[in-house]
Scaffold this motif. Sequence first.
Motif, mmCIF file in Angstrom:
data_model
loop_
_atom_site.group_PDB
_atom_site.id
_atom_site.type_symbol
_atom_site.label_atom_id
_atom_site.label_comp_id
_atom_site.label_asym_id
_atom_site.label_seq_id
_atom_site.Cartn_x
_atom_site.Cartn_y
_atom_site.Cartn_z
ATOM 1 N N PHE A 19 0.900 -1.244 -0.037
ATOM 2 C CA PHE A 19 -0.045 0.030 -0.053
ATOM 3 C C PHE A 19 0.664 1.335 -0.153
ATOM 4 C CE2 PHE A 19 -1.886 3.501 2.767
ATOM 5 C CZ PHE A 19 -2.752 3.839 1.851
ATOM 6 N N GLN A 20 1.910 1.428 0.852
ATOM 7 C CA GLN A 20 2.779 2.592 0.926
ATOM 8 C C GLN A 20 3.574 2.776 -0.334
ATOM 9 O OE1 GLN A 20 4.980 1.185 4.020
ATOM 10 N NE2 GLN A 20 4.195 2.653 5.691
ATOM 11 N N PHE A 24 1.989 6.130 -1.651
ATOM 12 C CA PHE A 24 2.755 7.161 -1.491
ATOM 13 C C PHE A 24 3.984 7.249 -2.294
ATOM 14 C CE2 PHE A 24 0.342 6.500 2.535
ATOM 15 C CZ PHE A 24 -0.271 7.733 2.444
ATOM 16 N N GLY A 25 4.345 5.990 -2.640
ATOM 17 C CA GLY A 25 5.644 6.016 -3.502
ATOM 18 C C GLY A 25 5.387 6.376 -4.783
ATOM 19 N N SER A 26 4.149 6.020 -5.339
ATOM 20 C CA SER A 26 3.635 6.487 -6.571
ATOM 21 C C SER A 26 3.624 7.978 -6.547
ATOM 22 C CB SER A 26 2.497 6.233 -7.053
ATOM 23 O OG SER A 26 2.247 4.697 -7.114
ATOM 24 N N VAL A 73 -1.131 22.596 -4.738
ATOM 25 C CA VAL A 73 -2.315 22.496 -3.923
ATOM 26 C C VAL A 73 -3.317 21.331 -4.484
ATOM 27 C CG1 VAL A 73 -4.779 23.339 -3.322
ATOM 28 C CG2 VAL A 73 -2.518 24.889 -3.078
ATOM 29 N N TYR A 74 -3.408 21.496 -5.951
ATOM 30 C CA TYR A 74 -3.856 20.197 -6.648
ATOM 31 C C TYR A 74 -3.331 19.000 -6.276
ATOM 32 C CZ TYR A 74 -6.407 24.012 -9.094
ATOM 33 O OH TYR A 74 -7.373 24.762 -9.530
ATOM 34 N N HIS A 75 -1.780 18.735 -6.567
ATOM 35 C CA HIS A 75 -1.391 17.650 -6.392
ATOM 36 C C HIS A 75 -1.497 16.971 -5.078
ATOM 37 C CE1 HIS A 75 1.704 18.028 -9.812
ATOM 38 N NE2 HIS A 75 0.430 17.973 -10.101
ATOM 39 N N THR A 76 -1.769 17.731 -3.977
ATOM 40 C CA THR A 76 -1.785 17.457 -2.652
ATOM 41 C C THR A 76 -3.065 17.015 -2.146
ATOM 42 O OG1 THR A 76 0.202 18.641 -1.776
ATOM 43 C CG2 THR A 76 -1.249 17.957 -0.080
ATOM 44 N N CYS A 77 -4.119 17.925 -2.794
ATOM 45 C CA CYS A 77 -5.609 17.689 -2.455
ATOM 46 C C CYS A 77 -5.930 16.695 -3.487
ATOM 47 C CB CYS A 77 -6.063 19.074 -2.399
ATOM 48 S SG CYS A 77 -5.354 20.107 -0.937
ATOM 49 N N VAL A 78 -5.794 16.625 -4.595
ATOM 50 C CA VAL A 78 -6.316 15.729 -5.659
ATOM 51 C C VAL A 78 -5.671 14.499 -5.856
ATOM 52 C CG1 VAL A 78 -7.501 15.581 -7.836
ATOM 53 C CG2 VAL A 78 -7.584 17.884 -6.626
ATOM 54 N N ASN A 79 -4.337 14.979 -6.356
ATOM 55 C CA ASN A 79 -3.614 13.786 -6.938
ATOM 56 C C ASN A 79 -3.434 12.548 -5.760
ATOM 57 O OD1 ASN A 79 -3.616 15.294 -9.171
ATOM 58 N ND2 ASN A 79 -1.382 14.969 -9.473
ATOM 59 N N LEU A 80 -2.938 12.927 -4.806
ATOM 60 C CA LEU A 80 -2.495 12.158 -3.667
ATOM 61 C C LEU A 80 -3.652 11.373 -3.085
ATOM 62 C CD1 LEU A 80 -0.308 10.903 -1.415
ATOM 63 C CD2 LEU A 80 -0.600 12.859 -0.047
ATOM 64 N N PRO A 81 -4.704 12.013 -2.773
ATOM 65 C CA PRO A 81 -5.964 11.114 -2.238
ATOM 66 C C PRO A 81 -6.564 10.205 -3.424
ATOM 67 C CG PRO A 81 -6.383 13.420 -1.638
ATOM 68 C CD PRO A 81 -5.127 13.311 -2.699
ATOM 69 N N LEU A 82 -6.514 10.654 -4.622
ATOM 70 C CA LEU A 82 -6.856 9.607 -5.742
ATOM 71 C C LEU A 82 -5.974 8.494 -5.772
ATOM 72 C CD1 LEU A 82 -8.613 9.563 -8.213
ATOM 73 C CD2 LEU A 82 -6.916 10.508 -9.695
ATOM 74 N N MET A 83 -4.564 8.524 -5.617
ATOM 75 C CA MET A 83 -3.672 7.566 -5.656
ATOM 76 C C MET A 83 -3.937 6.819 -4.400
ATOM 77 S SD MET A 83 -0.106 9.210 -6.888
ATOM 78 C CE MET A 83 0.045 10.051 -8.430
ATOM 79 N N VAL A 84 -4.149 7.129 -3.128
ATOM 80 C CA VAL A 84 -4.466 6.296 -2.091
ATOM 81 C C VAL A 84 -6.019 5.568 -2.255
ATOM 82 C CG1 VAL A 84 -5.249 6.441 0.407
ATOM 83 C CG2 VAL A 84 -3.542 7.885 -0.536
ATOM 84 N N THR A 175 -5.557 -4.212 -16.603
ATOM 85 C CA THR A 175 -4.566 -5.283 -17.066
ATOM 86 C C THR A 175 -3.881 -5.645 -15.866
ATOM 87 O OG1 THR A 175 -2.752 -3.686 -17.620
ATOM 88 C CG2 THR A 175 -4.153 -4.670 -19.346
ATOM 89 N N GLY A 176 -3.967 -4.963 -14.649
ATOM 90 C CA GLY A 176 -3.231 -5.507 -13.225
ATOM 91 C C GLY A 176 -1.708 -5.821 -13.562
ATOM 92 N N PRO A 177 -0.840 -4.731 -14.002
ATOM 93 C CA PRO A 177 0.412 -5.183 -14.343
ATOM 94 C C PRO A 177 1.122 -4.725 -13.011
ATOM 95 C CG PRO A 177 0.007 -2.903 -14.810
ATOM 96 C CD PRO A 177 -1.239 -3.235 -14.362
ATOM 97 N N HIS A 178 2.533 -5.349 -13.022
ATOM 98 C CA HIS A 178 3.262 -5.099 -11.890
ATOM 99 C C HIS A 178 3.430 -3.697 -11.574
ATOM 100 C CE1 HIS A 178 6.821 -5.677 -9.356
ATOM 101 N NE2 HIS A 178 6.578 -6.686 -9.229
ATOM 102 N N LEU A 179 3.492 -3.298 -10.389
ATOM 103 C CA LEU A 179 3.883 -2.002 -9.758
ATOM 104 C C LEU A 179 4.965 -1.256 -10.614
ATOM 105 C CD1 LEU A 179 2.915 0.365 -8.114
ATOM 106 C CD2 LEU A 179 4.622 -0.568 -6.234
ATOM 107 N N PHE A 180 6.100 -2.047 -10.835
ATOM 108 C CA PHE A 180 7.214 -1.665 -11.745
ATOM 109 C C PHE A 180 6.811 -1.082 -12.878
ATOM 110 C CE2 PHE A 180 10.686 -2.488 -14.669
ATOM 111 C CZ PHE A 180 11.780 -1.647 -14.061
ATOM 112 N N THR A 181 5.998 -1.860 -13.673
ATOM 113 C CA THR A 181 5.537 -1.564 -14.879
ATOM 114 C C THR A 181 4.626 -0.034 -14.695
ATOM 115 O OG1 THR A 181 5.648 -3.644 -15.706
ATOM 116 C CG2 THR A 181 4.466 -2.027 -16.869
ATOM 117 N N THR A 182 3.883 -0.095 -13.560
ATOM 118 C CA THR A 182 2.930 1.045 -13.559
ATOM 119 C C THR A 182 4.035 2.261 -13.468
ATOM 120 O OG1 THR A 182 1.461 -0.319 -12.568
ATOM 121 C CG2 THR A 182 1.002 2.086 -12.242
ATOM 122 N N TRP A 183 4.995 2.151 -12.559
ATOM 123 C CA TRP A 183 5.874 3.273 -12.378
ATOM 124 C C TRP A 183 6.464 3.788 -13.827
ATOM 125 C CZ3 TRP A 183 8.838 2.250 -7.005
ATOM 126 C CH2 TRP A 183 7.979 2.141 -5.878
#
Length: 281
Positions: A19-20, A24-26, A73-84, A175-183
């Motif tokens: 999850f981290q 948060f890593g992404s 502001v957008y990255h902290t308030c929109v992008n981060l919650p979306l990734m979580v 497709t559910g790829p490996h996290l490495f591919t997603t990054w």
Amino acid sequence: MATALERGWQYLTDNFTEFQLASFGSFIIHEGVFFLSGLPYLFMEMWGMKKYKIQSKMNAPEAQTKCIVRLLVYHTCVNLPLMVLSYPVFTWMGMSCKLPLPSWKVVAFQIASFLILEDFIFYWGHRILHTKWLYKHIHSVHHEYATPFGLTSEYAHPAEILFLGFATFFGPIITGPHLFTTWLWMIIRVLETVEAHCGYDFPWSLSKIFPLYGGADFHDYHHRLLYTKSGNYASTFTYMDWIFGTDKGYRKLKSLKQGTEVSEEFLVRNMLDETQEDKTS
């Protein structure tokens, strides 16, 4: 024997939860790649570097500062919650961060597929955003910068940020790829959109090497014209606009410029005048 990449990946999985890493890593990777690739273009504009610049106009310091503040502001308030919040969806579709890492053949095929799929979704979504109501209430925020620089690539209304996220991550979600591919896919997509908004057309730009790649010159045209006449809606490639005829203005501009000493900006102003006459006649 494990490679350096595999050892590094093992360290991450040993010290952080899935999850981290996925959330948060992404976010950390996205922010690092975005600002490290986008800030140099901002500095080039601030220092008045005009060589290779597509438009002669420079953004005012106030506009540059406004862009950076809103992005944070957008990255902290929109992008981060979306990734979580999207983490359960990715895991449900089979995403994994465990070793072994996928082969490079698998990675290359998946990323190529993501590029084509994202470009298709982005093209149609972008065209819809240029309809009157959606442009006025949502997409006009992104077009506040008629002279884009790298960081303006993600300067947008929160609703548009959600759409951009959907277009980018639809391929990985299904497709559910490996996290490495997603990054790796996220890094490529960020670098591509920053370059498309950088405002500079260098001799070494990818569009000079790969004919189907749009790049900065292709997308800069989109920012200069009226929302109903701009065209060039695709995010990465040029073939969607060519197939559906939404690059005609751009191709006309290029054909007019060939063999003349007239600046491209002068030709664009003439085209704008023509569109204004069409609207009033």
